[in-house]
Design an enzyme around this catalytic site. Structure first.
Site, PDB file in Angstrom:
ATOM      1  N   PHE A  69       0.856  -1.190   0.000  1.00  0.00           N
ATOM      2  CA  PHE A  69       0.000   0.000   0.000  1.00  0.00           C
ATOM      3  C   PHE A  69       0.889   1.236   0.000  1.00  0.00           C
ATOM      4  O   PHE A  69       1.859   1.314   0.761  1.00  0.00           O
ATOM      5  CB  PHE A  69      -0.924   0.005   1.215  1.00  0.00           C
ATOM      6  CG  PHE A  69      -2.000   1.052   1.097  1.00  0.00           C
ATOM      7  CD1 PHE A  69      -3.108   0.825   0.296  1.00  0.00           C
ATOM      8  CD2 PHE A  69      -1.875   2.270   1.738  1.00  0.00           C
ATOM      9  CE1 PHE A  69      -4.093   1.799   0.144  1.00  0.00           C
ATOM     10  CE2 PHE A  69      -2.857   3.245   1.593  1.00  0.00           C
ATOM     11  CZ  PHE A  69      -3.961   3.013   0.797  1.00  0.00           C
ATOM     12  N   ARG A  73     -12.654  -5.272  -6.909  1.00  0.00           N
ATOM     13  CA  ARG A  73     -12.420  -5.785  -5.544  1.00  0.00           C
ATOM     14  C   ARG A  73     -13.733  -5.771  -4.769  1.00  0.00           C
ATOM     15  O   ARG A  73     -14.412  -4.750  -4.693  1.00  0.00           O
ATOM     16  CB  ARG A  73     -11.379  -4.924  -4.833  1.00  0.00           C
ATOM     17  CG  ARG A  73     -10.907  -5.496  -3.506  1.00  0.00           C
ATOM     18  CD  ARG A  73      -9.903  -4.583  -2.842  1.00  0.00           C
ATOM     19  NE  ARG A  73     -10.548  -3.401  -2.279  1.00  0.00           N
ATOM     20  CZ  ARG A  73      -9.957  -2.553  -1.431  1.00  0.00           C
ATOM     21  NH1 ARG A  73      -8.703  -2.761  -1.079  1.00  0.00           N
ATOM     22  NH2 ARG A  73     -10.596  -1.505  -0.959  1.00  0.00           N
ATOM     23  N   TYR A  78     -11.341   2.250  10.584  1.00  0.00           N
ATOM     24  CA  TYR A  78     -12.585   2.574   9.879  1.00  0.00           C
ATOM     25  C   TYR A  78     -13.001   1.532   8.850  1.00  0.00           C
ATOM     26  O   TYR A  78     -13.988   1.710   8.144  1.00  0.00           O
ATOM     27  CB  TYR A  78     -12.509   3.960   9.228  1.00  0.00           C
ATOM     28  CG  TYR A  78     -11.348   4.205   8.296  1.00  0.00           C
ATOM     29  CD1 TYR A  78     -11.336   3.714   7.012  1.00  0.00           C
ATOM     30  CD2 TYR A  78     -10.266   4.979   8.711  1.00  0.00           C
ATOM     31  CE1 TYR A  78     -10.282   3.954   6.149  1.00  0.00           C
ATOM     32  CE2 TYR A  78      -9.202   5.241   7.867  1.00  0.00           C
ATOM     33  CZ  TYR A  78      -9.218   4.726   6.585  1.00  0.00           C
ATOM     34  OH  TYR A  78      -8.163   4.971   5.740  1.00  0.00           O
ATOM     35  N   LYS A  79     -12.287   0.428   8.761  1.00  0.00           N
ATOM     36  CA  LYS A  79     -12.680  -0.632   7.835  1.00  0.00           C
ATOM     37  C   LYS A  79     -13.525  -1.667   8.583  1.00  0.00           C
ATOM     38  O   LYS A  79     -14.690  -1.430   8.881  1.00  0.00           O
ATOM     39  CB  LYS A  79     -11.440  -1.247   7.194  1.00  0.00           C
ATOM     40  CG  LYS A  79     -10.670  -0.288   6.271  1.00  0.00           C
ATOM     41  CD  LYS A  79      -9.471  -0.964   5.661  1.00  0.00           C
ATOM     42  CE  LYS A  79      -8.783  -0.170   4.578  1.00  0.00           C
ATOM     43  NZ  LYS A  79      -8.359   1.187   4.924  1.00  0.00           N
ATOM     44  N   ASP A 113       1.381  -4.236   8.973  1.00  0.00           N
ATOM     45  CA  ASP A 113       0.238  -3.363   8.725  1.00  0.00           C
ATOM     46  C   ASP A 113      -1.003  -4.256   8.656  1.00  0.00           C
ATOM     47  O   ASP A 113      -1.149  -5.081   7.756  1.00  0.00           O
ATOM     48  CB  ASP A 113       0.441  -2.598   7.415  1.00  0.00           C
ATOM     49  CG  ASP A 113      -0.659  -1.583   7.148  1.00  0.00           C
ATOM     50  OD1 ASP A 113      -1.758  -1.713   7.731  1.00  0.00           O
ATOM     51  OD2 ASP A 113      -0.431  -0.675   6.328  1.00  0.00           O
TER      52      ASP A 113
END
Length: 390
Positions: A123, A359, A214-215, A189
């Site tokens: 990422f 995705r 927040y996921k 991560d």
């Protein structure tokens, strides 16, 4: 498939938790791996914080409502979800900021080495934060060459546990062991792991970790992230963002910085109370459901979707083994962006990752098997009719 989906929903032991989320009618939400939906309890909690704690309590609520202790309290509630002890996790800042702090911490624990090893296609913020440490040398290695790249110059191995684009999951324990054998530390991560897949930081021997609020933790847009430092490092590490909240005695207002003990020294500025309260609600709900049930349903949902789309012209880039991937499925298609937009127009919200990845996330806390069957039907119709060309 719809009849079978309804049978699976009827047998789902955690199906009732869907009612605890505020989900819009007519939407099948397959993007909880980017932003989790609103838990109903969060709305109520924020009203209490705004009207009572802030509106009535004013500054007294830093003590009376324990706003000041929120980073430690919320971190302690996240800890069992990721295989950590309560005092090893703290909720604060963003993933990016915490990466900067923990890269600095790793360098302080491993003086004399300046290489941070990661992989190409990680990422972007993970790589950008490596590049932002001026004295650090970034080294990138492909997955099949990762262990060989761990030489005597590597201070830190920084990897994302579940790849954001493909969903492929690293073997955390074996890579942590390989890093330690080479004299390096390891920073994981967990942004696409925490709250969705099995994570055992202490069992794997991890040194450091960051994760997203927040996921899968449904903490609110831009919710605080969290950071982990293994207890064995608590008395020895330093970090570059030496803000007042990370001071041993922040309200002594000393001119000289003295770090607090343990993960509290990762704090920098004042905690965002409203966002932290929202995160706490999301974490409490995920903890109530339990990771074992969430993982089992996640794998069942994604496996069912693959059955539903088995005859479609899609190139699966996620691992077929559910135990080797995160709570998502990624498909390569030359028109992936247009497919994603056509699905969104039908109320099936997934997402696109450049250049050609569709995705779809399978957050198990609120998705039904019926949602999965219907999403697959919509995808088949979009492909069959050429609707994506519009």
């Amino acid at each position: 498939m719809l009849d079978r989906a309804r049978e699976l929903d009827a047998a789902d032991a955690i199906a009732h938790f869907r009612e605890r989320f505020d989900l819009p009618e007519g939407v099948i939400y397959l993007d909880g791996n980017s932003l989790g939906p609103l838990p109903k309890a969060t709305r109520e909690r924020l009203h209490r914080v705004i009207d009572g704690e802030w509106g009535e309590g004013l500054i007294r609520s830093w003590n009376d409502a324990d706003w000041i202790g929120m980073p430690q309290r919320v971190g302690a509630k996240i800890a069992p979800l990721i295989g950590a002890q309560p005092h090893e996790v703290i909720a604060c800042d963003s993933v990016s900021v915490n990466l900067a702090k923990l890269i600095g911490a790793a360098l302080s624990l491993n003086p004399g080495r300046k290489v941070v090893l990661s992989e190409p296609g990680n990422f972007p913020t993970d790589l950008y934060m490596i590049q932002g440490h001026g004295a650090v040398e970034q080294r990138l290695a492909n997955r099949d060459a990762m262990v060989d790249a761990l030489d005597g110059d590597v201070a830190l191995l920084l990897l994302t546990h579940v790849h954001y684009k493909t969903g492929e999951m690293f073997d955390m324990a074996s890579l942590s062991r390989a890093a330690h054998d080479a004299g390096a530390l390891v920073l994981w991560d967990l942004s696409h792991s925490g709250g969705a897949v099995p994570v055992d930081l202490n069992g794997a021997g991890a040194d450091l970790a960051v994760g997203c609020g927040y996921k899968y933790l449904n903490g609110c847009p831009g919710a605080p992230a969290y950071a982990f430092v293994a207890e064995r490092h608590h008395g020895h590490f330093s970090q570059p963002l030496t803000g007042w909240m990370g001071h041993a005695q922040p309200f002594a207002f000393s001119d000289d910085y003295e770090p607090a003990h343990g993960v509290k020294r990762l704090l920098a500025g004042t905690p965002p109370v409203l966002a932290m309260a929202a995160l706490e609600c999301g974490v409490e709900l995920i903890a109530e459901i339990g990771m074992e049930a969430l993982v089992a349903k996640s794998r069942a949902l994604s496996a069912f979707f693959l059955e539903c789309v088995a005859d479609l012209d899609l190139d699966l880039v996620s691992p077929r083994d559910p135990a080797a991937r995160g709570s998502q499925l990624s498909f390569r298609h030359e028109n992936a962006y247009a497919l994603s937009q056509a699905l969104i127009a039908r109320g099936v919200i997934g997402d696109f990752r450049a250049p050609d990845i569709l995705r779809l996330g399978f957050a198990p806390a609120y998705l039904r098997f019926e949602d999965i069957a219907e999403a697959a039907r919509h995808l088949a119709e979009v492909l069959d009719t050429g609707e994506w060309q519009e």
